[in-house]
Design a protein around this motif. Structure first.
Motif, PDB file in Angstrom:
ATOM      1  N   LEU A 168       0.857  -1.185   0.000  1.00  0.00           N
ATOM      2  CA  LEU A 168       0.000   0.000   0.000  1.00  0.00           C
ATOM      3  C   LEU A 168       0.893   1.235   0.000  1.00  0.00           C
ATOM      4  O   LEU A 168       1.859   1.308   0.755  1.00  0.00           O
ATOM      5  N   ARG A 170       0.111   5.238   0.454  1.00  0.00           N
ATOM      6  CA  ARG A 170      -1.042   6.049   0.867  1.00  0.00           C
ATOM      7  C   ARG A 170      -0.634   7.503   1.089  1.00  0.00           C
ATOM      8  O   ARG A 170       0.427   7.779   1.675  1.00  0.00           O
ATOM      9  N   VAL A 180      -5.128   3.626   9.891  1.00  0.00           N
ATOM     10  CA  VAL A 180      -4.019   2.986   9.175  1.00  0.00           C
ATOM     11  C   VAL A 180      -3.465   1.823   9.980  1.00  0.00           C
ATOM     12  O   VAL A 180      -3.234   0.725   9.450  1.00  0.00           O
ATOM     13  N   TRP A 184      -6.192  -0.672   7.721  1.00  0.00           N
ATOM     14  CA  TRP A 184      -5.373  -0.881   6.527  1.00  0.00           C
ATOM     15  C   TRP A 184      -4.281  -1.923   6.758  1.00  0.00           C
ATOM     16  O   TRP A 184      -3.965  -2.718   5.862  1.00  0.00           O
ATOM     17  N   ASN A 266      -3.226   5.134  -2.701  1.00  0.00           N
ATOM     18  CA  ASN A 266      -4.449   5.244  -1.910  1.00  0.00           C
ATOM     19  C   ASN A 266      -4.498   6.667  -1.352  1.00  0.00           C
ATOM     20  O   ASN A 266      -3.554   7.118  -0.709  1.00  0.00           O
ATOM     21  N   GLY A 268      -6.118   8.887   1.257  1.00  0.00           N
ATOM     22  CA  GLY A 268      -6.920   8.742   2.465  1.00  0.00           C
ATOM     23  C   GLY A 268      -7.508  10.048   2.941  1.00  0.00           C
ATOM     24  O   GLY A 268      -8.714  10.276   2.863  1.00  0.00           O
ATOM     25  N   PRO A 309     -10.714   0.547   4.228  1.00  0.00           N
ATOM     26  CA  PRO A 309     -11.034  -0.461   3.214  1.00  0.00           C
ATOM     27  C   PRO A 309     -12.525  -0.661   2.980  1.00  0.00           C
ATOM     28  O   PRO A 309     -12.936  -1.003   1.863  1.00  0.00           O
TER      29      PRO A 309
END
Length: 328
Positions: A168, A170, A180, A184, A266, A268, A309
């Motif tokens: 990942l 982010r 997180v 995640w 990603n 966020g 998610p």
């Protein structure tokens, strides 16, 4: 999916349900049942039965209660009779326990299995700072001697296939926080979290707080951008599954420009500040951000716009267009 009931005295169950969904996202088949001061056992029992009846799967039910021996537990114990083979009750409900239950039911349809697992997580969630205040576990084995230091891996050593794996990458202005460290991390299973930030790397207090916030079994490091560029090319990290955290898309672009094999970002949260416009409930963009996202898209980078998610994905192109229009 295993249905979950959160049962408590007062509004505790409602509050902890809201807190858990802030971290893990909205959850189906989770009901909070509360015993208010004006209510008796029979009224609570009726609410509990109605909550269970609302679950899509009433074959596998997990009830988390606040206190052993209290009315919520006692009425849950009465309701579970006849279902002991597939239902379970766990008391001592806390936030780590609930979040772990959410994560476990993604891979297990067995309430008993989840109940056994989350008891350990709930206990591990009780920690002290300073750490010296943490009581020793009764009957725990003496601590083993520290292993002999093996030294740094020699330069030029190739581990795995020699290429670091990014599970990942982010962009999150808050960097390593609850969403997180729990949601995640459980979703992508990194063995290392790398916070990439020049500012934080030179701030000893923030760096220390981030390293302490890493979940069990995952190491957290804070490195400046130049160091991350070196790590991306170092074959000694070939066996590493890394989660990268950037404060802003500009830092991510610098690392990608330098050759890091990142295919997707990603997105966020990006905090609002002077000169930025709010484009959804978690993201604010300024002119530099708009230009950066355009450059990232030109490089073929895909965007996964989600806080957690469980959220539905937003469309980055639409958000950039909205920001561009409002910033004119």
């Amino acid at each position: 999916m295993v249905g979950i009931i959160l049962a408590s005295h007062g509004e505790f169950a409602n509050g902890i349900k809201q807190s858990s969904e802030m971290i893990f996202g909205q959850q189906p088949d989770v009901q909070a049942v509360v015993l208010m001061p004006s209510e008796g056992p029979d009224q609570f029992r009726k609410k509990l039965e109605d909550a269970i009846a609302s679950l899509s799967n009433q074959e596998q039910v997990l009830i988390l209660c606040d206190l052993w021996g209290g009315t919520p537990f006692n009425q849950s114990s009465a309701v579970i009779k006849g279902h002991e083979d597939t239902w379970a009750i766990v008391t001592g409900m806390n936030l780590p326990m609930i979040i772990e239950a959410y994560a476990q039911r993604l891979g297990s349809d067995d309430a008993h299995e989840i109940a056994t697992h989350i008891c350990k997580t709930g206990a591990e969630g009780c920690k002290t700072l300073p750490e010296s205040l943490q009581p020793e576990t009764e009957g725990a084995a003496p601590a083993a001697a520290a292993p002999v230091a093996q030294g740094a891996i020699p330069e030029g050593t190739v581990l795995g296939d020699g290429h670091i794996k990014y599970v990942l990458a982010r962009v999150d202005s808050r960097l390593l926080h609850g969403q997180v460290a729990t949601a995640w991390t459980k979703a992508v299973n990194p063995d290392r979290i790398i916070v990439v930030s020049d500012g934080v790397a030179h701030d000893d207090l923030r760096k220390s707080l981030i390293e302490q916030a890493a979940p069990p079994g995952v190491k957290a490091n804070v490195v400046p951008i130049a160091k991350m560029i070196q790590v991306a090319k170092d074959p000694r990290f070939g066996a590493t599954k890394a989660m990268l955290l950037f404060e802003n898309p500009e830092d991510a672009l610098k690392v990608i420009d330098a050759g890091a094999d990142i295919k997707e970002l990603n997105i966020g949260s990006m905090a609002h500040s002077l000169g930025k416009v709010v484009v959804n409930n978690a993201i604010a963009l300024g002119k530099e951000d708009v230009e950066t996202f355009k450059k990232l898209k030109e490089k073929g980078i895909k965007f996964d716009v989600r806080k957690v998610p469980a959220d539905s994905k937003d469309n980055m192109d639409n958000l950039v267009a909205k920001a561009e229009a409002e910033l004119k």
